[in-house]
Enzyme design. Structure first.
Site, short mmCIF file in Angstrom:
data_model
loop_
_atom_site.label_atom_id
_atom_site.label_comp_id
_atom_site.label_asym_id
_atom_site.label_seq_id
_atom_site.Cartn_x
_atom_site.Cartn_y
_atom_site.Cartn_z
N PRO A 288 0.85 -1.21 0.00
CG PRO A 288 0.06 -0.98 2.20
CD PRO A 288 0.81 -1.91 1.30
CG ASP A 458 5.44 0.12 2.83
OD1 ASP A 458 4.22 0.17 3.11
OD2 ASP A 458 6.13 -0.91 2.93
CG HIS A 459 0.08 5.06 4.07
ND1 HIS A 459 0.26 5.41 5.38
CD2 HIS A 459 -0.76 5.99 3.54
CE1 HIS A 459 -0.45 6.48 5.65
NE2 HIS A 459 -1.07 6.88 4.55
NE ARG A 460 3.68 -2.72 3.94
CZ ARG A 460 4.32 -3.78 3.46
NH1 ARG A 460 3.84 -5.00 3.68
NH2 ARG A 460 5.44 -3.63 2.76
CB ILE A 461 7.00 1.62 7.71
CG1 ILE A 461 7.47 1.79 6.27
CG2 ILE A 461 6.86 0.14 8.04
CD1 ILE A 461 8.83 1.18 5.99
#
Length: 486
Positions: A288, A458-461
């Site tokens: 994502p 990376d929108h997870r981190i």
């Protein structure tokens, strides 16, 4: 009583200084059992066990490599090899590299020829210790094609059976000498791959290679395709593309039906590098991501570039140095998430820079870019580009990046979005610097050079506030670039 006997044999061998290694080798088990049964015999018979046929394997030259292509064999069958000597040139997904032998011996047989492809770990050649074993090695090589990947031929034959009537008319002679009963199929890995691709029953193909081995040209002939070259890259001409609709017409609904080829078109298979890029790009779709753009004034950076350009400094080196200095203040943008459950703060800031080369794209890595001065960084970058274009990069020089920089501004592109490479947290896309009308805080107009920078993350981190803070720091460094030369 057997255990003491085996122990005595092991001790006597150790005392005699004979070490027997079974790793990646094929030994005569009969001689070994004979030495155990008669431990009191002369040790000369035991020493004959040391003569082995060893396999030269397809190495894994990078973490993403699943198969390699033989560019060329440096040595020929019958050549005497020494440990550490280069034997074959292998094309990985990123570079061409020499493969060395780990043993002394004679190159008895070449299993995978020039231009052919083999999976990582598959035997590509056989090494004999004595001339007496060369014949045995050649016999083993003739069987290795069938013993390497046993599962694929069966599905290929099963799936090709509905299409047999369509394939049989152009090559009826090839299907005539099909033997009764099951037999082992001796074929190169690339030939099996072509058989699957063209839906040819490989069991009905007559091999014209050594010891009846099925070559890619044999499969192409069975499929009614006129072979262009006997290499791993099969460029299909417009004439050869004609049978494609026939093969596609077979009742094979596993994948989405491919559109019919446009008349006069040419089908060109991916090179190894293009296949790796394709795989990475598809893999990146599972991450994502989000994108943030930021305008950066470049008048002072352009002035600095004019001063340092005669000393060999490139604009890419300036941007990489600025990005590295900004990452040092925002380590989360330099982090990476590989398993979806945790993320890693990378202690090194390694800037990977995208470079277009003939037939693909590669990202040489400027390691510890924040710790190198500008001139050393630029010199290192020039060396990496030369090695990349010569396909001589070592694995650590292209797969150790923690942040990627892609600069299309040199081509006049004003803005673009970059695709995030797998295993990294962010990639920066840099557009061209162009004169732009801007206003100051008092409302006065002026013309200044400005470039647009877009970062995919990376929108997870990495979150929006993290990326905005990083871009603000990057803009301050570029707009006041004196610190880049310190």
């Amino acid at each position: 009583m057997a255990s003491p006997l085996l122990s005595r044999v092991s001790i006597s061998n150790a005392t005699a200084g004979n070490t027997i290694s079974f790793s990646s080798s094929v030994s005569n088990g009969l001689l070994w059992r004979r030495s155990i049964a008669f431990p009191d015999k002369s040790r000369r018979k035991v020493s004959t066990v040391q003569a082995k046929i060893r396999e030269i394997f397809m190495p894994a030259l990078s973490s993403t490599m699943t198969e390699g292509k033989i560019v060329s064999w440096i040595k020929s069958e019958g050549d005497v090899l020494s440990k550490g000597e280069s034997v074959v040139v292998v094309e990985s997904d990123k570079a061409d590299m020499d493969v060395e032998t780990f043993y002394d011996g004679i190159l008895a047989a070449i299993v995978v020829g020039d231009g052919e492809v083999a999976p990582v770990g598959a035997p590509i050649g056989l090494l004999a210790e004595t001339e007496e074993e060369i014949a045995e090695a050649k016999a083993k090589a003739s069987k290795s094609g069938s013993s390497a990947p046993p599962p694929p031929p069966a599905p290929a034959a099963a799936s090709a059976s509905p299409a047999a009537p369509a394939v049989a008319p152009p090559k009826s002679a090839a299907s005539a000498p099909v033997p009764d009963g099951p037999k082992k199929i001796v074929a190169t890995p690339f030939a099996k791959k072509l058989a699957k691709q063209h839906k040819v029953d490989i069991g009905s193909v007559v091999g014209t290679g050594p010891f009846g081995r099925i070559t890619p040209a044999d499969v192409e002939a069975a499929a009614g395709i006129s072979p262009s070259k006997s290499t791993g890259v099969n460029v299909v001409s417009p004439v050869a593309a004609a049978p494609a609709p026939v093969a596609a017409a077979a009742p094979k609904a596993a994948a989405s039906p491919a559109p019919p080829p446009i008349p006069g078109s040419t089908v060109v298979p991916f090179t190894t590098m293009q296949a790796a890029v394709s795989k990475n790009m598809v893999e990146s779709l599972s991450v994502p991501t989000f994108r943030v753009g930021y305008p950066v004034l470049t008048d002072k950076l352009d002035a600095l570039y004019e001063k340092v350009k005669p000393k060999g400094v490139t604009m890419t080196a300036l941007l990489a140095k600025a990005a590295a200095m900004a990452l040092a203040q925002h380590p989360v943008v330099n982090a990476s998430c590989k398993d979806g459950k945790s993320f890693t703060y990378n202690s090194s800031i390694n800037i990977a820079v995208a470079v277009a080369i003939n037939g693909g794209l590669i990202t040489p890595v400027l390691q510890d870019a924040d710790k190198l001065d500008l001139y050393l960084l630029s010199q290192k970058w020039k060396e990496l580009v030369e090695k990349a274009r010569a396909k001589q990069l070592q694995p650590h020089e292209y797969n150790s990046g923690t942040f990627t920089l892609s600069n299309l501004g040199m081509f006049g592109v004003d803005r673009f979005d970059a695709i995030l490479p797998p295993g990294q947290g962010a990639i920066m896309a840099v557009g061209a610097s162009k004169p732009t009308v801007v206003t100051d805080k008092d409302g006065f107009f002026s013309v200044k050079s400005k470039m647009l920078v877009n970062v995919t993350a990376d929108h997870r981190i990495i979150y929006g506030a993290d990326l905005a803070a990083f871009l603000q720091t990057f803009a301050k460094i570029v707009e006041n670039p004196e610190s880049l030369t310190l």
